[in-house]
Motif scaffolding. Structure first.
Motif, PDB file in Angstrom:
ATOM      1  N   GLU A  34      -5.631  -4.570 -12.264  1.00  0.00           N
ATOM      2  CA  GLU A  34      -6.629  -4.526 -11.185  1.00  0.00           C
ATOM      3  C   GLU A  34      -6.012  -4.881  -9.842  1.00  0.00           C
ATOM      4  O   GLU A  34      -6.266  -4.222  -8.833  1.00  0.00           O
ATOM      5  CB  GLU A  34      -7.760  -5.533 -11.464  1.00  0.00           C
ATOM      6  CG  GLU A  34      -9.000  -4.890 -12.041  1.00  0.00           C
ATOM      7  CD  GLU A  34     -10.048  -5.932 -12.347  1.00  0.00           C
ATOM      8  OE1 GLU A  34     -10.209  -6.887 -11.544  1.00  0.00           O
ATOM      9  OE2 GLU A  34     -10.684  -5.809 -13.408  1.00  0.00           O
ATOM     10  N   ALA A  35      -5.193  -5.914  -9.838  1.00  0.00           N
ATOM     11  CA  ALA A  35      -4.566  -6.340  -8.579  1.00  0.00           C
ATOM     12  C   ALA A  35      -3.653  -5.256  -8.022  1.00  0.00           C
ATOM     13  O   ALA A  35      -3.623  -5.017  -6.803  1.00  0.00           O
ATOM     14  CB  ALA A  35      -3.769  -7.629  -8.823  1.00  0.00           C
ATOM     15  N   HIS A  64       0.827  -1.202   0.000  1.00  0.00           N
ATOM     16  CA  HIS A  64       0.000   0.000   0.000  1.00  0.00           C
ATOM     17  C   HIS A  64       0.870   1.264   0.000  1.00  0.00           C
ATOM     18  O   HIS A  64       1.717   1.441   0.873  1.00  0.00           O
ATOM     19  CB  HIS A  64      -0.937   0.001   1.227  1.00  0.00           C
ATOM     20  CG  HIS A  64      -2.031   1.013   1.079  1.00  0.00           C
ATOM     21  ND1 HIS A  64      -3.202   0.759   0.370  1.00  0.00           N
ATOM     22  CD2 HIS A  64      -2.133   2.290   1.529  1.00  0.00           C
ATOM     23  CE1 HIS A  64      -3.964   1.836   0.397  1.00  0.00           C
ATOM     24  NE2 HIS A  64      -3.334   2.784   1.083  1.00  0.00           N
ATOM     25  N   ALA A 119      -5.875  -2.511  -6.655  1.00  0.00           N
ATOM     26  CA  ALA A 119      -6.528  -2.977  -5.420  1.00  0.00           C
ATOM     27  C   ALA A 119      -5.561  -2.956  -4.237  1.00  0.00           C
ATOM     28  O   ALA A 119      -5.957  -2.720  -3.092  1.00  0.00           O
ATOM     29  CB  ALA A 119      -7.088  -4.385  -5.636  1.00  0.00           C
ATOM     30  N   ALA A 120      -4.272  -3.202  -4.525  1.00  0.00           N
ATOM     31  CA  ALA A 120      -3.279  -3.228  -3.448  1.00  0.00           C
ATOM     32  C   ALA A 120      -2.848  -1.832  -3.032  1.00  0.00           C
ATOM     33  O   ALA A 120      -2.074  -1.675  -2.089  1.00  0.00           O
ATOM     34  CB  ALA A 120      -2.065  -4.043  -3.908  1.00  0.00           C
TER      35      ALA A 120
END
Lengths: 373, 373
Positions: free
Chosen positions: A92-93, A70, A96-97
């Protein structure tokens, strides 16, 4: 120069190393590595893609990093994909992270998967793309997925023809003995080369004459991990005792064809992307005549025989003006031998008198013209 | 390091240049240059030996220097002679001129003429001898009279075999076209090489097939001064129209023998000391088989033919363990071609399995073993 931040070159070097580790398969999927740097600038995870059906490198690394991704940076050898294949899209991953910055080695040449960099930028992520011209990482990045990229563009594997000859162009003596024409350094290089491709190809003639093992071995003669597929092509049957069929050192595929196009199509369909052609004069001539050789690595030993089989069978060339001229990429001394790396010229007409075939004074000018013989 | 005084390196460079100027003949006499430095350290004369029967270099320079040699220094490429041949001994001339110091390039390998350095020292002259290990001048000094020195030691000319082949070991295409396999840089080098030796040798086969001119030309295709002797050996007669017999560009000698020993003996007797072998596969094989090749300069072009005549005829070698292995001296890229310089190993037994033929790990260790194939 790429706009690197502290730690990012190290992270890219680690990602490259993860992607190109022995045992990482070649084939229809690219080899990818990914390093995660946390918001404080510390490397917290290295991931890699381990082959079809397994998580992509970004997901592999993000899983290891967990919350530490993050606000951090992902350094990845290939542009993250946008499509859902057997795994979900990596863009996307990454979003999302909560990754804030992505350093990309090579743009994705696959139209189905490309667009990841733009998509990330549109989502507010800071994106840097190095490309194959990057001074530090370009050459390694280009080599990492050479066969896969070549396959996307040309729809067939990349073909490297490896030769080992005497100064008078012989590949063996009159009694067919050929071990060893070249010295230790050249032989060690050939084994390293085998470990860097996914397919070794010989004709039945070579298989019958030399009964080769076609394995990639280290200097202690031990099998290296990740042996390439061994392929024998031709119409002559091999004896059941042939080492290629019996030694169990690696998988062997037999192709009962003499047509190089057909053989490469079958191999491509099977997922093979980089072929090392180690066959005899007939097979080499067939590949050359078909325009299917992308690179030549020629070892020349300071040896004279005066007899014995030639490097190359008849190409139907009658006069010097029709000779196949290659571009000399590099010349290197290896102990007592010489290694020449050559690439074919593409689209270049050879003039009848053979004199004016150089299209430019500088070799670098030639590079855009390079293609297959 | 040689114990040079101010101006002496310049004087040696001038003496070398004078000795090796184009037009200075090779042959039974060495090529020698001499520079005179006066007592004040000023270069006052440069002399050279212009061929049999003319004054030696020292006398030539002393004549030009006159009284200015008194108390000065003579810088000479070869040890001054002590014997009276067609001219008087140079040591006497140097002493008579009142020279106080003599800097000598190479000691005289000729037992009849040697001893000059000692004789000068005994007469109170300050003497320095550089030798072929001198860092600055050694290589040029050794090359200056390579053929003459070789002749004194071995009683035959020094033989350089020049080759130009494709990567697959062909010297011409199937229709015998061979102009040009190599590029401009390699061709220019061959012409420079021809101007540095005294004899070019081909077989009647090459003379009949290629109808070569065998001349040394500059890049404007003009004849260079001091053309080497052209020699054709073999039993097949040449047509009266052959360029070698009709173009008048240089002298041509015909030797009706196929025996390399006999040919070299005749040439040596005639005063020839450095032979450039440019013949075809049969002649090359005969010289190799006879152990009469001292150096190979091999130009390899990045070209594939798949057919055409070979570099080398049958040597009677049946198995790889009997192959002729050469020592690779240097590898150089020349535009699109590669030049290999090789020398034969002497006295070295080749092991039957061909594996253990390297007598040492370092090439420099090999040098004492170098000789003729």
């Amino acid at each position: 120069m790429a706009d690197f931040r502290m730690g990012e070159p190290t992270a890219m070097a680690m990602a490259l190393r993860a992607a190109s580790a022995r045992g990482i398969p070649f084939g229809p999927n690219p080899r990818v590595g990914c390093t995660i740097i946390d918001a404080a600038g510390k490397i917290v995870a290295v991931g890699r893609h381990r082959g079809a059906g397994t998580p992509h490198a970004e997901v592999d690394a993000l899983t290891e990093a967990g919350d530490r991704a993050h606000g951090g940076t992902a350094v990845v050898t290939l542009e993250p994909c946008t499509h859902t294949g057997r795994t979900g899209p990596c863009t996307e991953a990454l979003l999302a992270a909560g990754v804030r910055r992505v350093v990309i080695g090579m743009p994705d040449p696959n139209p189905v998967a490309a667009g990841g960099a733009r998509l990330l930028e549109e989502a507010g992520v800071d994106v840097v793309v190095l490309g194959e011209d990057d001074v530090t990482f370009g050459p390694q990045l280009a080599l990492l997925n050479r066969g896969w990229t070549h396959g996307l563009v040309h729809g067939r594997p990349y073909v490297v023809w490896k030769t080992a000859t005497t100064l008078d162009g012989r590949v063996a003596a009159a009694d067919l003995t050929s071990r060893w024409i070249t010295g230790d350094a050249a032989r060690a290089e050939v084994h390293a080369l085998r470990a860097r491709i996914d397919t070794m190809l010989v004709g039945t003639g070579t298989a019958l004459t030399d009964d080769p093992a076609l394995t990639a071995r280290d200097t202690d003669d031990e099998l290296l991990p990740g042996q390439p597929l061994r392929v024998v092509m031709g119409r002559r049957p091999l004896p059941a005792t042939a080492r290629l069929l019996t030694d169990g050192a690696a998988e062997t595929l037999t192709l009962t064809t003499r047509d190089p196009h057909e053989a490469l199509a079958t191999l491509f369909e099977r997922g093979q992307r980089e072929v090392l052609l180690e066959g005899g004069p007939t097979l080499a001539a067939a590949f050359l005549a078909a325009g299917l050789i992308d690179e030549v690595i020629a070892y020349v030993a300071p040896v004279l025989l005066g007899a014995g089989p030639h490097l190359l069978g008849d190409l139907g060339i009658g006069t010097l003006g029709d000779a196949r001229r290659l571009s000399l990429q590099s010349v290197t001394r290896l102990e007592h031998d010489v290694r020449l790396v050559l690439r074919p010229y593409r689209r270049l007409p050879y003039l009848p008198d053979g004199r004016e075939w150089f299209p430019a004074n500088s070799l670098s000018d030639l590079d855009p013209e390079l293609g297959s013989v």
